[in-house]
Design an enzyme around this catalytic site. Sequence first.
Site, PDB file in Angstrom:
ATOM      1  N   VAL A   1       0.831  -1.209   0.000  1.00  0.00           N
ATOM      2  CA  VAL A   1       0.000   0.000   0.000  1.00  0.00           C
ATOM      3  C   VAL A   1       0.861   1.253   0.000  1.00  0.00           C
ATOM      4  O   VAL A   1       0.636   2.186  -0.780  1.00  0.00           O
ATOM      5  CB  VAL A   1      -0.949   0.002   1.212  1.00  0.00           C
ATOM      6  CG1 VAL A   1      -1.746   1.311   1.270  1.00  0.00           C
ATOM      7  CG2 VAL A   1      -1.908  -1.189   1.149  1.00  0.00           C
TER       8      VAL A   1
ATOM      9  N   ARG B   1      11.514  -0.535   7.513  1.00  0.00           N
ATOM     10  CA  ARG B   1      12.338  -1.426   8.333  1.00  0.00           C
ATOM     11  C   ARG B   1      13.608  -1.847   7.611  1.00  0.00           C
ATOM     12  O   ARG B   1      14.635  -2.087   8.238  1.00  0.00           O
ATOM     13  CB  ARG B   1      11.528  -2.668   8.726  1.00  0.00           C
ATOM     14  CG  ARG B   1      10.466  -2.408   9.778  1.00  0.00           C
ATOM     15  CD  ARG B   1       9.764  -3.694  10.182  1.00  0.00           C
ATOM     16  NE  ARG B   1       9.073  -4.313   9.052  1.00  0.00           N
ATOM     17  CZ  ARG B   1       8.454  -5.487   9.103  1.00  0.00           C
ATOM     18  NH1 ARG B   1       8.472  -6.188  10.233  1.00  0.00           N
ATOM     19  NH2 ARG B   1       7.841  -5.975   8.042  1.00  0.00           N
TER      20      ARG B   1
ATOM     21  N   VAL C   1     -11.340   0.247   6.266  1.00  0.00           N
ATOM     22  CA  VAL C   1     -12.517  -0.594   6.041  1.00  0.00           C
ATOM     23  C   VAL C   1     -12.839  -0.651   4.555  1.00  0.00           C
ATOM     24  O   VAL C   1     -13.095   0.374   3.927  1.00  0.00           O
ATOM     25  CB  VAL C   1     -13.746  -0.059   6.801  1.00  0.00           C
ATOM     26  CG1 VAL C   1     -14.946  -0.977   6.583  1.00  0.00           C
ATOM     27  CG2 VAL C   1     -13.452   0.088   8.277  1.00  0.00           C
TER      28      VAL C   1
ATOM     29  N   GLY D   1     -11.204  -1.209   1.740  1.00  0.00           N
ATOM     30  CA  GLY D   1     -10.318  -0.758   0.670  1.00  0.00           C
ATOM     31  C   GLY D   1     -10.771   0.518  -0.012  1.00  0.00           C
ATOM     32  O   GLY D   1     -10.955   1.554   0.628  1.00  0.00           O
TER      33      GLY D   1
ATOM     34  N   ILE E   1     -13.587   1.244  -1.371  1.00  0.00           N
ATOM     35  CA  ILE E   1     -15.008   1.581  -1.307  1.00  0.00           C
ATOM     36  C   ILE E   1     -15.216   2.757  -0.363  1.00  0.00           C
ATOM     37  O   ILE E   1     -14.866   2.678   0.819  1.00  0.00           O
ATOM     38  CB  ILE E   1     -15.845   0.385  -0.819  1.00  0.00           C
ATOM     39  CG1 ILE E   1     -15.593  -0.841  -1.696  1.00  0.00           C
ATOM     40  CG2 ILE E   1     -17.326   0.730  -0.806  1.00  0.00           C
ATOM     41  CD1 ILE E   1     -16.235  -2.105  -1.171  1.00  0.00           C
TER      42      ILE E   1
ATOM     43  N   GLY F   1      -2.792 -15.313  -4.791  1.00  0.00           N
ATOM     44  CA  GLY F   1      -2.365 -14.155  -4.007  1.00  0.00           C
ATOM     45  C   GLY F   1      -3.473 -13.494  -3.221  1.00  0.00           C
ATOM     46  O   GLY F   1      -3.255 -12.440  -2.608  1.00  0.00           O
TER      47      GLY F   1
ATOM     48  N   GLU G   1      -3.125 -14.932   2.427  1.00  0.00           N
ATOM     49  CA  GLU G   1      -1.766 -14.909   2.961  1.00  0.00           C
ATOM     50  C   GLU G   1      -1.294 -16.332   3.236  1.00  0.00           C
ATOM     51  O   GLU G   1      -2.091 -17.280   3.302  1.00  0.00           O
ATOM     52  CB  GLU G   1      -1.746 -14.111   4.264  1.00  0.00           C
ATOM     53  CG  GLU G   1      -2.196 -12.670   4.134  1.00  0.00           C
ATOM     54  CD  GLU G   1      -1.169 -11.792   3.453  1.00  0.00           C
ATOM     55  OE1 GLU G   1      -0.004 -12.225   3.315  1.00  0.00           O
ATOM     56  OE2 GLU G   1      -1.527 -10.673   3.051  1.00  0.00           O
TER      57      GLU G   1
ATOM     58  N   ASP H   1     -10.123 -10.157  10.872  1.00  0.00           N
ATOM     59  CA  ASP H   1     -10.084  -8.972  10.014  1.00  0.00           C
ATOM     60  C   ASP H   1     -11.466  -8.339   9.903  1.00  0.00           C
ATOM     61  O   ASP H   1     -11.632  -7.126  10.088  1.00  0.00           O
ATOM     62  CB  ASP H   1      -9.555  -9.370   8.636  1.00  0.00           C
ATOM     63  CG  ASP H   1      -9.574  -8.229   7.642  1.00  0.00           C
ATOM     64  OD1 ASP H   1      -8.622  -7.438   7.621  1.00  0.00           O
ATOM     65  OD2 ASP H   1     -10.570  -8.115   6.878  1.00  0.00           O
TER      66      ASP H   1
ATOM     67  N   LYS I   1     -13.215  -4.538  11.345  1.00  0.00           N
ATOM     68  CA  LYS I   1     -13.970  -3.625  10.492  1.00  0.00           C
ATOM     69  C   LYS I   1     -15.385  -3.431  11.014  1.00  0.00           C
ATOM     70  O   LYS I   1     -15.941  -2.328  10.953  1.00  0.00           O
ATOM     71  CB  LYS I   1     -13.975  -4.159   9.062  1.00  0.00           C
ATOM     72  CG  LYS I   1     -12.586  -4.193   8.435  1.00  0.00           C
ATOM     73  CD  LYS I   1     -12.563  -4.951   7.128  1.00  0.00           C
ATOM     74  CE  LYS I   1     -11.162  -5.012   6.549  1.00  0.00           C
ATOM     75  NZ  LYS I   1     -11.085  -5.832   5.311  1.00  0.00           N
TER      76      LYS I   1
END
Length: 430
Positions: free
Chosen positions: A17, A48, A134, A136, A138, A189, A192, A203, A207
């Site tokens: 991102v 990092r 929340v 992406g 949208i 993809g 994960e 997840d 949200k």
Amino acid sequence: MMRTRPLKVALLGCGVVGSEVARIMTTHADDLAARIGAPVELAGVAVRRPSKVREGIDPALVTTDATALVKRGDIDVVVEVIGGIEPARSLITTAFEHGASVVSANKALIAQDGAALHAAAEQYGKDLYYEAAVAGAIPLVRPLRESLAGDKINRVMGIVNGTTNFILDKMDTTGAGYQEALDEATALGYAEADPTADVEGFDAAAKAAILAGIAFHTRVRLDDVYREGMTEVTSADFRSAKEMGCTIKLLAICERAADGGSVTARVHPAMIPLDHPLASVRGAYNAVFVESDAAGQLMFYGPGAGGAPTASAVLGDLVAVCRNKLGEATGPGDSAYTQLPVSPMGEVVTRYHISLDVADKPGVLAQVATVFAEHGVSIDTVRQSGKDGEASLVVVTHRAADAALTGTVDALRKLDTVRGVASIMRVEGE
């Protein structure tokens, strides 16, 4: 008239991102400046691994000292896309203390500590925006927080995790089992290497906490959200759903009680009718269905994850925060004036689909029906099939409280004629 002095942005994190955020800031610099009323300048990037080559980013901007970056004093906006609780929480509060507003995509942090972060932002007169946390790309947080601010929202129900929707969609359309569908999601993809956060509902629960808090103007923490994963959903469940004219989705559901005195927030698999708008959401897409008094029924649909879609939401917030900065104002903050309690799952009322393995002999149905009646759970339909001494009994209830259904199932398990409870699934969207 455009201000010539640029607004300086610090980027915390430069992964999938973050790299997209940096790319868009660079390639769309002129358009962003025109929309904001001033240029925006990427003033530093905290990472990092500084040795990693990051295309399009001046190596001189890269640092491993995120704390020093947000403490500089000349930073106008900090964009946090590193995720997790720490050091993100400390970096955000430090940014407020040193004069910067914050744009975040950190759903876990907002769900857990949103109230404290909003309080810090208000204390220092800064903005905290998190559209990207929340669903992406949208637009959802801002419509709930601003466009529907004059309305009364009663329910928010949606698919807010693309990985789980992809898996369930594959199981539905191809007949694949859970593991087969998960393997395909991983290969493409969408999942994960460790999919636990997605498939166990963590997840989506984060949200749901954010959505419930905004929609109902109350504080809902991650711990308040009831959560069930979807790893136990089987091909047999999909066959049963199709017989009812339904499909199965992992839903985040936030509801205001009928008397308005409490709210609920939950995440779990559920059967929904095929004619419900959410039933047609395919692949890794997200969609959220909102019901309110004045606006009625609204649905928000689109890609819910990925570098570019999530970066789009981040940049939208960045534009808004920069405009506020130029206008010496702040946007909407925390709105928790209702202070509504969050009801436990046991009080949630819904329909249920229960599949039982039973002995194939006379009187079984009567025994099962008696147990439902004794616990105050009304039966809508029953379907029985079997041979060679074994049978399957599918019961669909009318609306009942979760606690009543739990007591019913516990009692059913004690019957000699009930071999086992094959599955229990809620029925939503009717």
